[in-house]
Scaffold this motif. Structure first.
Motif, PDB file in Angstrom:
ATOM      1  N   VAL A  76       0.838  -1.197   0.000  1.00 37.81           N
ATOM      2  CA  VAL A  76       0.000   0.000   0.000  1.00 37.81           C
ATOM      3  C   VAL A  76       0.874   1.247   0.000  1.00 37.81           C
ATOM      4  O   VAL A  76       0.616   2.206  -0.757  1.00 37.81           O
ATOM      5  CB  VAL A  76      -0.942   0.001   1.224  1.00 37.81           C
ATOM      6  CG1 VAL A  76      -1.615   1.369   1.382  1.00 37.81           C
ATOM      7  CG2 VAL A  76      -1.998  -1.085   1.082  1.00 37.81           C
ATOM      8  N   GLN A  77       1.932   1.258   0.815  1.00 38.93           N
ATOM      9  CA  GLN A  77       2.818   2.419   0.879  1.00 38.93           C
ATOM     10  C   GLN A  77       3.521   2.642  -0.456  1.00 38.93           C
ATOM     11  O   GLN A  77       3.722   3.785  -0.882  1.00 38.93           O
ATOM     12  CB  GLN A  77       3.853   2.249   1.986  1.00 38.93           C
ATOM     13  CG  GLN A  77       4.738   3.471   2.208  1.00 38.93           C
ATOM     14  CD  GLN A  77       3.943   4.716   2.550  1.00 38.93           C
ATOM     15  OE1 GLN A  77       3.157   4.719   3.500  1.00 38.93           O
ATOM     16  NE2 GLN A  77       4.118   5.789   1.775  1.00 38.93           N
ATOM     17  N   THR A  78       3.891   1.550  -1.127  1.00 34.41           N
ATOM     18  CA  THR A  78       4.518   1.663  -2.448  1.00 34.41           C
ATOM     19  C   THR A  78       3.586   2.391  -3.415  1.00 34.41           C
ATOM     20  O   THR A  78       4.003   3.281  -4.158  1.00 34.41           O
ATOM     21  CB  THR A  78       4.862   0.276  -3.003  1.00 34.41           C
ATOM     22  OG1 THR A  78       5.825  -0.354  -2.152  1.00 34.41           O
ATOM     23  CG2 THR A  78       5.442   0.371  -4.408  1.00 34.41           C
ATOM     24  N   ILE A 104      -6.151   2.237  -4.160  1.00 33.87           N
ATOM     25  CA  ILE A 104      -6.531   2.165  -5.575  1.00 33.87           C
ATOM     26  C   ILE A 104      -7.545   3.259  -5.887  1.00 33.87           C
ATOM     27  O   ILE A 104      -7.449   3.949  -6.917  1.00 33.87           O
ATOM     28  CB  ILE A 104      -7.095   0.773  -5.939  1.00 33.87           C
ATOM     29  CG1 ILE A 104      -5.973  -0.278  -5.932  1.00 33.87           C
ATOM     30  CG2 ILE A 104      -7.786   0.802  -7.302  1.00 33.87           C
ATOM     31  CD1 ILE A 104      -6.447  -1.685  -6.231  1.00 33.87           C
ATOM     32  N   ALA A 105      -8.521   3.436  -4.991  1.00 37.05           N
ATOM     33  CA  ALA A 105      -9.514   4.491  -5.197  1.00 37.05           C
ATOM     34  C   ALA A 105      -8.846   5.863  -5.233  1.00 37.05           C
ATOM     35  O   ALA A 105      -9.200   6.728  -6.054  1.00 37.05           O
ATOM     36  CB  ALA A 105     -10.562   4.438  -4.091  1.00 37.05           C
ATOM     37  N   ARG A 106      -7.857   6.058  -4.380  1.00 40.71           N
ATOM     38  CA  ARG A 106      -7.155   7.355  -4.353  1.00 40.71           C
ATOM     39  C   ARG A 106      -6.405   7.584  -5.659  1.00 40.71           C
ATOM     40  O   ARG A 106      -6.385   8.696  -6.198  1.00 40.71           O
ATOM     41  CB  ARG A 106      -6.186   7.393  -3.162  1.00 40.71           C
ATOM     42  CG  ARG A 106      -5.478   8.726  -3.067  1.00 40.71           C
ATOM     43  CD  ARG A 106      -4.592   8.845  -1.856  1.00 40.71           C
ATOM     44  NE  ARG A 106      -3.739  10.018  -2.041  1.00 40.71           N
ATOM     45  CZ  ARG A 106      -2.423  10.022  -1.931  1.00 40.71           C
ATOM     46  NH1 ARG A 106      -1.792   8.925  -1.610  1.00 40.71           N
ATOM     47  NH2 ARG A 106      -1.738  11.123  -2.132  1.00 40.71           N
ATOM     48  N   ALA A 107      -5.767   6.540  -6.177  1.00 42.23           N
ATOM     49  CA  ALA A 107      -5.047   6.681  -7.447  1.00 42.23           C
ATOM     50  C   ALA A 107      -6.002   7.056  -8.570  1.00 42.23           C
ATOM     51  O   ALA A 107      -5.720   7.954  -9.381  1.00 42.23           O
ATOM     52  CB  ALA A 107      -4.322   5.378  -7.776  1.00 42.23           C
ATOM     53  N   GLY A 111      -6.552  10.581 -11.121  1.00 40.82           N
ATOM     54  CA  GLY A 111      -6.458  10.488 -12.577  1.00 40.82           C
ATOM     55  C   GLY A 111      -5.454   9.474 -13.070  1.00 40.82           C
ATOM     56  O   GLY A 111      -5.065   9.496 -14.242  1.00 40.82           O
ATOM     57  N   ILE A 112      -5.020   8.565 -12.193  1.00 41.94           N
ATOM     58  CA  ILE A 112      -4.036   7.549 -12.573  1.00 41.94           C
ATOM     59  C   ILE A 112      -4.746   6.233 -12.874  1.00 41.94           C
ATOM     60  O   ILE A 112      -5.430   5.677 -12.001  1.00 41.94           O
ATOM     61  CB  ILE A 112      -3.006   7.332 -11.447  1.00 41.94           C
ATOM     62  CG1 ILE A 112      -2.247   8.631 -11.159  1.00 41.94           C
ATOM     63  CG2 ILE A 112      -2.033   6.210 -11.807  1.00 41.94           C
ATOM     64  CD1 ILE A 112      -1.323   8.553  -9.949  1.00 41.94           C
ATOM     65  N   PRO A 113      -4.614   5.687 -14.083  1.00 37.73           N
ATOM     66  CA  PRO A 113      -5.202   4.379 -14.384  1.00 37.73           C
ATOM     67  C   PRO A 113      -4.587   3.298 -13.495  1.00 37.73           C
ATOM     68  O   PRO A 113      -3.374   3.313 -13.238  1.00 37.73           O
ATOM     69  CB  PRO A 113      -4.841   4.150 -15.853  1.00 37.73           C
ATOM     70  CG  PRO A 113      -4.547   5.509 -16.404  1.00 37.73           C
ATOM     71  CD  PRO A 113      -3.953   6.280 -15.262  1.00 37.73           C
ATOM     72  N   ALA A 125     -11.580  -0.371  -7.235  1.00 37.35           N
ATOM     73  CA  ALA A 125     -11.825   0.514  -8.376  1.00 37.35           C
ATOM     74  C   ALA A 125     -10.864   0.242  -9.526  1.00 37.35           C
ATOM     75  O   ALA A 125     -10.776   1.038 -10.463  1.00 37.35           O
ATOM     76  CB  ALA A 125     -11.707   1.969  -7.929  1.00 37.35           C
ATOM     77  N   ARG A 126     -10.150  -0.865  -9.473  1.00 36.05           N
ATOM     78  CA  ARG A 126      -9.242  -1.189 -10.577  1.00 36.05           C
ATOM     79  C   ARG A 126     -10.037  -1.313 -11.873  1.00 36.05           C
ATOM     80  O   ARG A 126     -11.206  -1.701 -11.877  1.00 36.05           O
ATOM     81  CB  ARG A 126      -8.455  -2.458 -10.257  1.00 36.05           C
ATOM     82  CG  ARG A 126      -9.313  -3.738 -10.121  1.00 36.05           C
ATOM     83  CD  ARG A 126      -9.389  -4.452 -11.437  1.00 36.05           C
ATOM     84  NE  ARG A 126      -9.982  -5.770 -11.341  1.00 36.05           N
ATOM     85  CZ  ARG A 126     -11.098  -6.137 -11.920  1.00 36.05           C
ATOM     86  NH1 ARG A 126     -11.827  -5.241 -12.599  1.00 36.05           N
ATOM     87  NH2 ARG A 126     -11.541  -7.376 -11.840  1.00 36.05           N
TER      88      ARG A 126
END
Length: 317
Positions: A76-78, A104-107, A111-113, A125-126
């Protein structure tokens, strides 16, 4: 001279105007691939596929990063660090589906796929998963075990992380086939080595010691086999039972060490995944998403069934 300069400049302007937006200076995409652990040689192949495909695409960089050993919090930290860095896309082999969902939701909100590879998080949300049909892999392992050892007996399963969705699907698939065929799972199975090869090897020894009449071991990942020398020592200690068909071992994956062990008769069968293809396809999918394209949410790569009859073919590929 002035006429030539004017003509040349005009031609350059015309050429530039004919290019698609952004084509004059191609954007470079930095896609990260995050394995469960960097110390698992299985993921080295996904890294190699990622790097090769990035080079082929030309405007893509493959960043391979993750926890040294399997650690859901460190994974998660990565991903948190990658979001802060502003990478163009992330592919994750999920160690713990529950812990990864928030990041994942934060990414995605940034705006990051985000896609998963090898191990999925379907309730997150992947945007896509690329990898093995893990339930089928587990069933195939059990089918290969039954072919090598037709008489039902007792068996144990060695797995990796208890929260890894891909491994749990393999366990469930293997159990369903073996139960239907009359096999009995021993107490304490499955064991969980958290992708630690040495621990997996210790668990194999412990299972054999605690269950003297054990008929089979199903490894849903090849961890004990990656130890090579330690596994060969196990084989030598149980050579009569393994060679005589009383103890049958089947495993996922087809890394070079495993193929060598199969060739020597130390393992009955291997069911191989295609991590190199996963790494390559992850780059293709992330690039498509970065361009705003729609992708299939589930993209399976194939399985390879390897026995003593065809192991030589896989060792030369």
């Amino acid at each position: 001279m002035k006429t030539w300069l004017l003509t040349t400049c005009a031609a350059a302007l015309v050429t530039t105007s004919l290019l698609a937006p952004g084509q004059a200076k191609a954007k470079t995409y930095d896609f990260a691939i995050v394995p469960k652990s960097l110390n698992n040689p299985y993921f080295d192949l996904a890294r190699d596929g990622c790097m090769a495909e990035a080079k082929k695409l030309g405007n893509v960089k493959c960043t391979y990063t993750g926890p040294v050993t399997q650690d859901a919090a460190a994974e998660v930290q990565t991903v948190e660090d990658l979001i802060t860095r502003g990478v163009s896309g992330i592919a994750i082999s999920v160690a713990d589906e529950g812990s990864i969902q928030r990041v994942i939701a934060r990414a995605r909100q940034s705006g990051i796929p985000v896609i998963t590879f090898d191990a999925d998080a379907p309730n997150s949300a992947r945007q896509a998963y690329v990898g093995t049909d893990n339930a089928t892999l587990g069933k195939t392992l059990a089918e290969q075990l039954i072919k090598a050892h037709p008489t039902p007996g007792s068996y144990a399963i060695i797995s990796g992380g208890p929260a890894a969705q891909n491994l749990n699907l393999r366990v469930e698939g293997a159990r369903a086939v073996l139960k239907a065929a009359g096999w009995t799972e021993v107490g304490g199975s499955p064991t969980f080595c958290n992708d630690d090869s040495a621990l997996g090897m210790q668990q194999l020894n412990d299972l054999a010691t605690a269950n003297p009449g054990l008929s089979a071991v199903v490894m849903v990942g090849g961890w004990p086999l990656f130890t090579e020398n330690a596994y060969t020592s196990f084989y030598q200690a149980h050579k009569a039972a393994i060679d005589g068909g009383k103890l049958t071992i089947v495993s996922a994956d087809t890394l070079p060490a495993e193929l060598d062990e199969l060739k020597k008769g130390e393992v009955a069968a291997l069911v191989g995944q295609q991590p190199y293809a996963m790494g390559a396809k992850a780059m293709q999918i992330l690039l498509a998403l970065a361009h705003g394209k729609t992708v299939a949410p589930i993209q399976y790569v194939g399985l390879d069934i390897v026995t003593k009859d065809n192991v030589a073919q896989f060792m030369t590929n």
